[in-house]
Design a protein around this motif. Structure first.
Motif, PDB file in Angstrom:
ATOM      1  N   ALA A 108       0.817  -1.219   0.000  1.00 18.03           N
ATOM      2  CA  ALA A 108       0.000   0.000   0.000  1.00 18.03           C
ATOM      3  C   ALA A 108       0.848   1.266   0.000  1.00 18.03           C
ATOM      4  CB  ALA A 108      -0.938  -0.016   1.206  1.00 18.03           C
ATOM      5  N   ALA A 109       1.911   1.290   0.825  1.00 20.98           N
ATOM      6  CA  ALA A 109       2.740   2.493   0.907  1.00 20.98           C
ATOM      7  C   ALA A 109       3.429   2.777  -0.419  1.00 20.98           C
ATOM      8  CB  ALA A 109       3.780   2.336   2.019  1.00 20.98           C
ATOM      9  N   PHE A 110       3.917   1.720  -1.074  1.00 20.67           N
ATOM     10  CA  PHE A 110       4.590   1.875  -2.356  1.00 20.67           C
ATOM     11  C   PHE A 110       3.604   2.367  -3.410  1.00 20.67           C
ATOM     12  CE2 PHE A 110       7.403  -0.417  -5.704  1.00 20.67           C
ATOM     13  CZ  PHE A 110       8.045   0.786  -5.969  1.00 20.67           C
ATOM     14  N   SER A 111       2.418   1.782  -3.435  1.00 23.89           N
ATOM     15  CA  SER A 111       1.392   2.175  -4.401  1.00 23.89           C
ATOM     16  C   SER A 111       0.995   3.630  -4.212  1.00 23.89           C
ATOM     17  CB  SER A 111       0.165   1.271  -4.261  1.00 23.89           C
ATOM     18  OG  SER A 111      -0.884   1.704  -5.096  1.00 23.89           O
ATOM     19  N   GLN A 112       0.814   4.048  -2.952  1.00 30.39           N
ATOM     20  CA  GLN A 112       0.435   5.431  -2.667  1.00 30.39           C
ATOM     21  C   GLN A 112       1.533   6.403  -3.088  1.00 30.39           C
ATOM     22  OE1 GLN A 112      -2.262   6.778  -1.956  1.00 30.39           O
ATOM     23  NE2 GLN A 112      -2.027   8.612  -0.708  1.00 30.39           N
ATOM     24  N   ALA A 113       2.781   6.044  -2.825  1.00 32.98           N
ATOM     25  CA  ALA A 113       3.892   6.914  -3.208  1.00 32.98           C
ATOM     26  C   ALA A 113       3.926   7.109  -4.718  1.00 32.98           C
ATOM     27  CB  ALA A 113       5.217   6.324  -2.717  1.00 32.98           C
ATOM     28  N   ILE A 114       3.746   6.021  -5.461  1.00 36.66           N
ATOM     29  CA  ILE A 114       3.775   6.112  -6.923  1.00 36.66           C
ATOM     30  C   ILE A 114       2.617   6.969  -7.422  1.00 36.66           C
ATOM     31  CG2 ILE A 114       3.621   4.810  -9.067  1.00 36.66           C
ATOM     32  CD1 ILE A 114       4.885   2.441  -7.561  1.00 36.66           C
ATOM     33  N   LYS A 115       1.438   6.761  -6.863  1.00 37.51           N
ATOM     34  CA  LYS A 115       0.258   7.513  -7.304  1.00 37.51           C
ATOM     35  C   LYS A 115       0.464   9.013  -7.127  1.00 37.51           C
ATOM     36  CE  LYS A 115      -4.640   8.254  -6.273  1.00 37.51           C
ATOM     37  NZ  LYS A 115      -5.785   7.866  -5.412  1.00 37.51           N
ATOM     38  N   ILE A 116       0.964   9.415  -5.968  1.00 39.47           N
ATOM     39  CA  ILE A 116       1.142  10.834  -5.684  1.00 39.47           C
ATOM     40  C   ILE A 116       2.183  11.437  -6.620  1.00 39.47           C
ATOM     41  CG2 ILE A 116       1.969  12.477  -3.946  1.00 39.47           C
ATOM     42  CD1 ILE A 116       0.728  10.619  -1.826  1.00 39.47           C
ATOM     43  N   ILE A 117       3.273  10.706  -6.834  1.00 40.49           N
ATOM     44  CA  ILE A 117       4.340  11.216  -7.710  1.00 40.49           C
ATOM     45  C   ILE A 117       3.847  11.323  -9.147  1.00 40.49           C
ATOM     46  CG2 ILE A 117       6.594  10.647  -8.700  1.00 40.49           C
ATOM     47  CD1 ILE A 117       7.108   9.263  -5.886  1.00 40.49           C
ATOM     48  N   MET A 118       3.199  10.281  -9.617  1.00 38.64           N
ATOM     49  CA  MET A 118       2.757  10.238 -11.006  1.00 38.64           C
ATOM     50  C   MET A 118       1.739  11.352 -11.283  1.00 38.64           C
ATOM     51  SD  MET A 118       1.595   6.814 -13.044  1.00 38.64           S
ATOM     52  CE  MET A 118       0.080   6.566 -12.103  1.00 38.64           C
ATOM     53  N   ASN A 119       0.814  11.541 -10.361  1.00 36.50           N
ATOM     54  CA  ASN A 119      -0.218  12.558 -10.562  1.00 36.50           C
ATOM     55  C   ASN A 119       0.311  13.978 -10.357  1.00 36.50           C
ATOM     56  OD1 ASN A 119      -2.241  10.732 -11.223  1.00 36.50           O
ATOM     57  ND2 ASN A 119      -2.857  10.438  -9.103  1.00 36.50           N
ATOM     58  N   SER A 120       1.481  14.097  -9.714  1.00 38.41           N
ATOM     59  CA  SER A 120       2.042  15.436  -9.489  1.00 38.41           C
ATOM     60  C   SER A 120       2.715  15.991 -10.732  1.00 38.41           C
ATOM     61  CB  SER A 120       3.065  15.396  -8.349  1.00 38.41           C
ATOM     62  OG  SER A 120       4.273  14.783  -8.760  1.00 38.41           O
ATOM     63  N   PHE A 121       3.013  15.129 -11.712  1.00 33.55           N
ATOM     64  CA  PHE A 121       3.785  15.600 -12.861  1.00 33.55           C
ATOM     65  C   PHE A 121       3.031  16.655 -13.660  1.00 33.55           C
ATOM     66  CE2 PHE A 121       6.621  11.577 -13.237  1.00 33.55           C
ATOM     67  CZ  PHE A 121       7.390  12.050 -12.183  1.00 33.55           C
ATOM     68  N   TYR A 122       1.702  16.496 -13.806  1.00 32.77           N
ATOM     69  CA  TYR A 122       0.977  17.557 -14.503  1.00 32.77           C
ATOM     70  C   TYR A 122       1.056  18.853 -13.694  1.00 32.77           C
ATOM     71  CZ  TYR A 122      -2.652  20.900 -15.113  1.00 32.77           C
ATOM     72  OH  TYR A 122      -3.300  22.102 -15.207  1.00 32.77           O
ATOM     73  N   GLY A 123       0.826  18.758 -12.380  1.00 35.48           N
ATOM     74  CA  GLY A 123       0.860  19.951 -11.547  1.00 35.48           C
ATOM     75  C   GLY A 123       2.187  20.673 -11.636  1.00 35.48           C
ATOM     76  N   VAL A 124       3.268  19.907 -11.729  1.00 29.40           N
ATOM     77  CA  VAL A 124       4.598  20.491 -11.851  1.00 29.40           C
ATOM     78  C   VAL A 124       4.720  21.249 -13.172  1.00 29.40           C
ATOM     79  CG1 VAL A 124       7.020  19.870 -12.257  1.00 29.40           C
ATOM     80  CG2 VAL A 124       5.790  18.878 -10.334  1.00 29.40           C
ATOM     81  N   LEU A 125       4.299  20.612 -14.263  1.00 23.55           N
ATOM     82  CA  LEU A 125       4.405  21.262 -15.580  1.00 23.55           C
ATOM     83  C   LEU A 125       3.487  22.478 -15.683  1.00 23.55           C
ATOM     84  CD1 LEU A 125       4.542  18.107 -17.887  1.00 23.55           C
ATOM     85  CD2 LEU A 125       6.436  19.541 -17.120  1.00 23.55           C
ATOM     86  N   GLY A 126       2.447  22.523 -14.843  1.00 20.85           N
ATOM     87  CA  GLY A 126       1.534  23.657 -14.847  1.00 20.85           C
ATOM     88  C   GLY A 126       1.865  24.702 -13.807  1.00 20.85           C
ATOM     89  N   SER A 127       3.023  24.556 -13.146  1.00 22.13           N
ATOM     90  CA  SER A 127       3.400  25.479 -12.077  1.00 22.13           C
ATOM     91  C   SER A 127       4.553  26.365 -12.515  1.00 22.13           C
ATOM     92  CB  SER A 127       3.826  24.695 -10.829  1.00 22.13           C
ATOM     93  OG  SER A 127       4.476  25.539  -9.894  1.00 22.13           O
ATOM     94  N   ALA A 128       4.398  27.678 -12.328  1.00 22.78           N
ATOM     95  CA  ALA A 128       5.471  28.607 -12.681  1.00 22.78           C
ATOM     96  C   ALA A 128       6.676  28.442 -11.768  1.00 22.78           C
ATOM     97  CB  ALA A 128       4.954  30.047 -12.612  1.00 22.78           C
ATOM     98  N   GLY A 129       6.528  27.666 -10.684  1.00 25.10           N
ATOM     99  CA  GLY A 129       7.665  27.385  -9.802  1.00 25.10           C
ATOM    100  C   GLY A 129       8.547  26.270 -10.313  1.00 25.10           C
ATOM    101  N   CYS A 130       8.222  25.713 -11.466  1.00 22.95           N
ATOM    102  CA  CYS A 130       9.014  24.641 -12.066  1.00 22.95           C
ATOM    103  C   CYS A 130       9.764  25.189 -13.270  1.00 22.95           C
ATOM    104  CB  CYS A 130       8.120  23.479 -12.481  1.00 22.95           C
ATOM    105  SG  CYS A 130       8.990  22.161 -13.371  1.00 22.95           S
ATOM    106  N   ARG A 131      11.026  24.825 -13.392  1.00 21.74           N
ATOM    107  CA  ARG A 131      11.841  25.332 -14.492  1.00 21.74           C
ATOM    108  C   ARG A 131      11.341  24.853 -15.853  1.00 21.74           C
ATOM    109  NH1 ARG A 131      16.888  25.058 -13.376  1.00 21.74           N
ATOM    110  NH2 ARG A 131      16.728  24.362 -11.206  1.00 21.74           N
ATOM    111  N   PHE A 132      10.551  23.785 -15.884  1.00 19.74           N
ATOM    112  CA  PHE A 132      10.058  23.254 -17.150  1.00 19.74           C
ATOM    113  C   PHE A 132       8.654  23.749 -17.502  1.00 19.74           C
ATOM    114  CE2 PHE A 132      13.154  20.076 -15.670  1.00 19.74           C
ATOM    115  CZ  PHE A 132      14.023  20.095 -16.756  1.00 19.74           C
ATOM    116  N   PHE A 133       8.159  24.693 -16.704  1.00 18.29           N
ATOM    117  CA  PHE A 133       6.817  25.212 -16.988  1.00 18.29           C
ATOM    118  C   PHE A 133       6.766  25.836 -18.383  1.00 18.29           C
ATOM    119  CE2 PHE A 133       4.078  28.941 -17.302  1.00 18.29           C
ATOM    120  CZ  PHE A 133       2.834  28.360 -17.078  1.00 18.29           C
TER     121      PHE A 133
END
Length: 800
Positions: free
Chosen positions: A502-527
């Motif tokens: 469960a812990a591994f699955s939750q960690a992957i889910k949060i990381i994977m779903n954060s990638f869009y948020g990162v690309l949509g954030s002006a705080g990311c160099r790849f925005f």
């Protein structure tokens, strides 16, 4: 295994470990990277000598950079590299023997309007990410056994796999006076549990107590405990911002060097000027705050007090409950019943340990570190995680990373939210796209480098070379990294689910779903708005098309939100009938998308619509005071073999800032209406009970103060008025002020206005609760069964 140092031909053992702390520092004329690592042989200090700092400048600035470096006597080695910027300009790498020299020249270059790339990457982070070292590390080098740890000088490091660390943990909690003078320190770990307390020795009946003479002796006893039991991780509740901060302050006051670190190194506390967030550095040990750790794992609670979280997760709590009496009681126990204080102190430590164990929080943080390279105590950090994973791949793809964009950036559209069709329905299905945004990234090959490469291709060559995006974006079919990264995470999560990790699955889910948020954030160099828009606007297109496909099958779509579609079957259906329709729709739509992407774009669709829920009864309200359907607010009944339950989303029953009266009233009212029963008697009975005081204990508002109390100047909401009144009375009574800094307040509305529950002075205003709590809930759903609250309640009002 063994490894050979080719320069000396010496053979060293190759060992594995897990990184606990990391740092780099300048020593003389060179920089040193230090990694404290947990290994099967115990704590190990890896020292990597003479690591050069590096950043990049555009090639045409190379001579000017060299000249400026020489003018300021800064040694700088400049080498051209087969790398380019996202603007396709060739770059050179600038190497420096120390971090300080690199930073000094970067400042000078900025003054001369010469842009540096990746100059903000920390030396130790670059060392690890470029070697794909993510938590786990293999190392070799000359070993030296020192007091309590192994030191490896000139260590050679590389990425490791499948090393599971066995980290020792201690839960720490302090008790002190209102002025911050230490009374005791509680420590709970599998190795040893005790309370170190100031006072004359007494026989200890229950709690193990180590008695010390004064505050300075307490600090020395704490240092001795750390040296003896040597924990890897320190956990607690607000342990950084309160406990560790106060320990450092009291050590400074008592002129004690707080050597809690391995190798007898001191610990250091600092606080951000902007956010006021505290940070603690202890060599070889990490400090993890339970509140921040649970938030990073997406836990959410109405109150983050240890008492509240313990009650919700464990069904047990602290011995002292009243906030305003807690300090008085702690003072009283210290002076008159030290054993009771020791029990209370250690209980807090035990509760935190139980919470960590119950939630598998440390397991989650370890898995997250293995996936991203983030330190266990780096909470949040989605941007850093993305950079750790993407930067080394980008370099191998021939590019350096862009810098953060200026403030004049263009926002990207949010997720798709459909206008709802308000009403009371039978048999509504919820169909969800599995991880929609990651699936879009994979299916349409969305990637920062892929965008740059795709834009270099001729327009109209999409079928052969590029995939179209939105806002004039197009992506290269071959040159990309992010779709493959997500694919690896996707498969890893599927495997983790199969293995019940469960812990591994939750960690992957949060990381994977954060990638869009990162690309949509002006705080990311790849925005880049073209990146984020190509995800969200594609999501809009997918949701709108899916709606048409469903309605083409004869069903009605009544609402849609980001990745979920709500489908009315138009009739009351059995569970089996609903399941048959749900599975048939998902199969049809998934197949349609596969065919569409293949024919239209020559792509493989990874879009996967899943049948999630069958609501046997469903209610979609209007916006209050309007006939327009609301968004992100609904209620539905789910029936299973274990019985039925009503799910509330965004309504009063799901909101902690509404009273218990409102939550209970709404839950019962909806249950009656979903059952097709007349709710008139229930409504009248509830109003009567409110008016005669039978429900006074359910009239309490509990709200969080989002800012410091003094920051509220213009608009003064009820919770602030109640908090100010409470602290005014606290001050008059000589009690500590409780609500000055983002506290949580419990209050009721009285005939004199909002008043804190601990200091009620006026009668409760029952009309307020009927008009502001009961009536709005009733009038949201009653019109759909031909009723109105005022019509029901009017006869009762006429009696008075």
């Amino acid at each position: 295994m063994i490894s050979v140092d080719e320069s000396s031909q010496k053979v060293y053992t190759l060992r594995s470990g897990f990184i606990i702390t990391r740092q780099s520092k300048d020593i003389g004329t060179s920089s040193l990277v230090e990694l404290w690592v947990a290994t099967d042989l115990g704590p190990t200090l890896l020292q990597i000598q003479q690591q050069k700092s590096v950043y990049f400048v555009e090639h045409h600035f190379a001579q000017q950079v060299q000249s400026l470096a020489q003018q300021h006597n800064i040694p700088c080695e400049i080498n051209p590299l087969p790398l380019k910027t996202f603007q396709l300009n060739s770059v050179c790498a600038c190497y420096f023997p120390t971090r300080k020299l690199a930073n000094n020249l970067a400042t000078i270059l900025s003054e001369h309007t010469i842009t540096t790339y990746e100059s903000d990457i920390r030396l130790v982070d670059r060392y690890l990410m470029e070697r794909y070292i993510q938590g786990q590390v293999e190392f070799s080098g000359p070993e030296q056994q020192l007091n309590g740890y192994i030191k490896v000088s000139n260590a050679q490091c590389r990425a490791a796999k499948d090393y599971q660390p066995k980290l020792s943990v201690v839960s720490l909690d302090i008790e002190c006076s209102a002025h911050g003078v230490l009374y005791s320190v509680g420590l709970d770990s599998p190795l040893d549990s005790r309370v170190i307390m100031i006072g004359e020795p007494q026989a200890c009946a229950e709690t193990p107590i180590q008695w010390v003479e004064n505050e300075k002796a307490l600090l020395y006893a704490l240092i001795d405990w750390f040296n003896r039991f040597d924990p890897d991780i320190v956990i607690g509740w607000n342990v950084i911002g309160f406990d560790m901060r106060l320990l450092v302050q009291r050590a400074e006051y008592n002129k004690v060097r707080l050597n809690l670190g391995r190798g007898k190194q001191s610990c250091y506390y600092r606080q951000s000027n902007q956010s006021q967030q505290g940070f603690i550095t202890i060599a070889g040990r990490l400090v993890i705050d339970g509140i921040d750790g649970l938030k990073s794992a997406t836990y959410s609670f109405d109150s983050w007090s240890l008492e509240s979280v313990s009650q919700q997760l464990l069904g047990e709590g602290k011995a002292i409950h009243q906030v305003q009496d807690r300090m008085d009681e702690i003072n009283h126990m210290f002076h008159h019943d030290k054993q009771a204080l020791a029990k209370y102190n250690l209980q807090d430590c035990v509760l935190v340990n139980k919470i960590f164990n119950k939630t598998h929080l440390l397991d989650y943080l370890i898995q997250r570190s293995k996936l991203t390279g983030l330190s266990l105590d780096r909470l949040g950090g989605s941007v850093a995680a993305f950079s750790n994973l993407y930067l080394p791949r980008l370099h191998r793809g021939g590019y350096v990373a862009p810098n953060l964009i200026p403030n004049d950036w263009i926002a990207s559209p949010g997720g798709f939210v459909m206008d709802s069709k308000p009403g009371l329905y039978d048999s509504v299905l919820v169909l969800d796209f599995k991880s929609l945004y990651p699936a879009i990234i994979r299916s349409f090959l969305i990637d920062p480098m892929g965008l740059i490469e795709g834009l270099q291709l001729p327009i109209g060559k999409q079928d052969q070379q590029a995939v179209p995006g939105f806002r004039k974006a197009q992506f290269h079919r071959e040159k990309h990294f992010l779709p493959n990264l997500i694919e690896e995470l996707w498969h890893a999560r599927d495997q983790a689910k199969k293995d019940n990790e469960a812990a591994f699955s939750q960690a992957i889910k949060i990381i994977m779903n954060s990638f869009y948020g990162v690309l949509g954030s002006a705080g990311c160099r790849f925005f880049d708005t073209r990146l984020a828009s190509s995800i969200t606007l594609r999501g809009h297109e997918i949701m709108k098309t899916t709606r048409k496909l469903i309605e083409g099958q004869g069903y009605e779509v009544i609402y849609g939100d980001t990745d979920s579609t709500f489908v009315s079957l138009k009739n009351q259906c059995s569970q089996q009938q609903a399941d048959d329709v749900g599975h048939a729709l998902t199969q049809y739509i998934n197949q349609w998308w596969k065919q569409h992407l293949a024919e239209e774009y020559n792509l493989t669709s990874l879009l996967e619509l899943e049948y999630e829920t069958h609501f046997t009864r469903f209610f979609m309200p209007t916006i209050r005071g309007s006939e327009t359907g609301s968004k992100k607010r609904y209620a539905g009944r789910v029936t299973t073999a274990q019985g039925s339950r009503i799910v509330f989303k965004g309504l009063e029953s799901a909101r902690s800032d509404w009273t218990e009266l409102a939550q209970d009233f709404q839950a019962r009212l909806y249950q009656l209406i979903f059952d097709g029963l007349d709710a008139t008697s229930f409504i009248l009975d509830t109003v009567e009970q409110v008016n005669n005081g039978a429900l006074d204990d359910k009239l309490v508002y509990r709200k969080r103060l989002r800012r410091r109390l003094n920051d509220y100047q213009k608009n003064i909401p009820p919770q602030v008025r109640a908090a100010r009144l409470a602290d005014q009375i606290n001050q008059q009574l000589g009690r500590p002020l409780q609500y000055q800094n983002r506290a949580r307040i419990a209050y009721v509305i009285t005939t004199g206005g909002p008043e804190p529950i601990e200091y009620l002075r006026n009668p409760i205003d029952y009309d307020h609760y009927i008009e502001k709590q009961i009536k709005p809930i009733a009038d949201a759903i009653l019109p759909f069964v031909g009723l109105r609250f005022d019509d029901i309640n009017a006869p009762q009002i006429g009696l008075f």
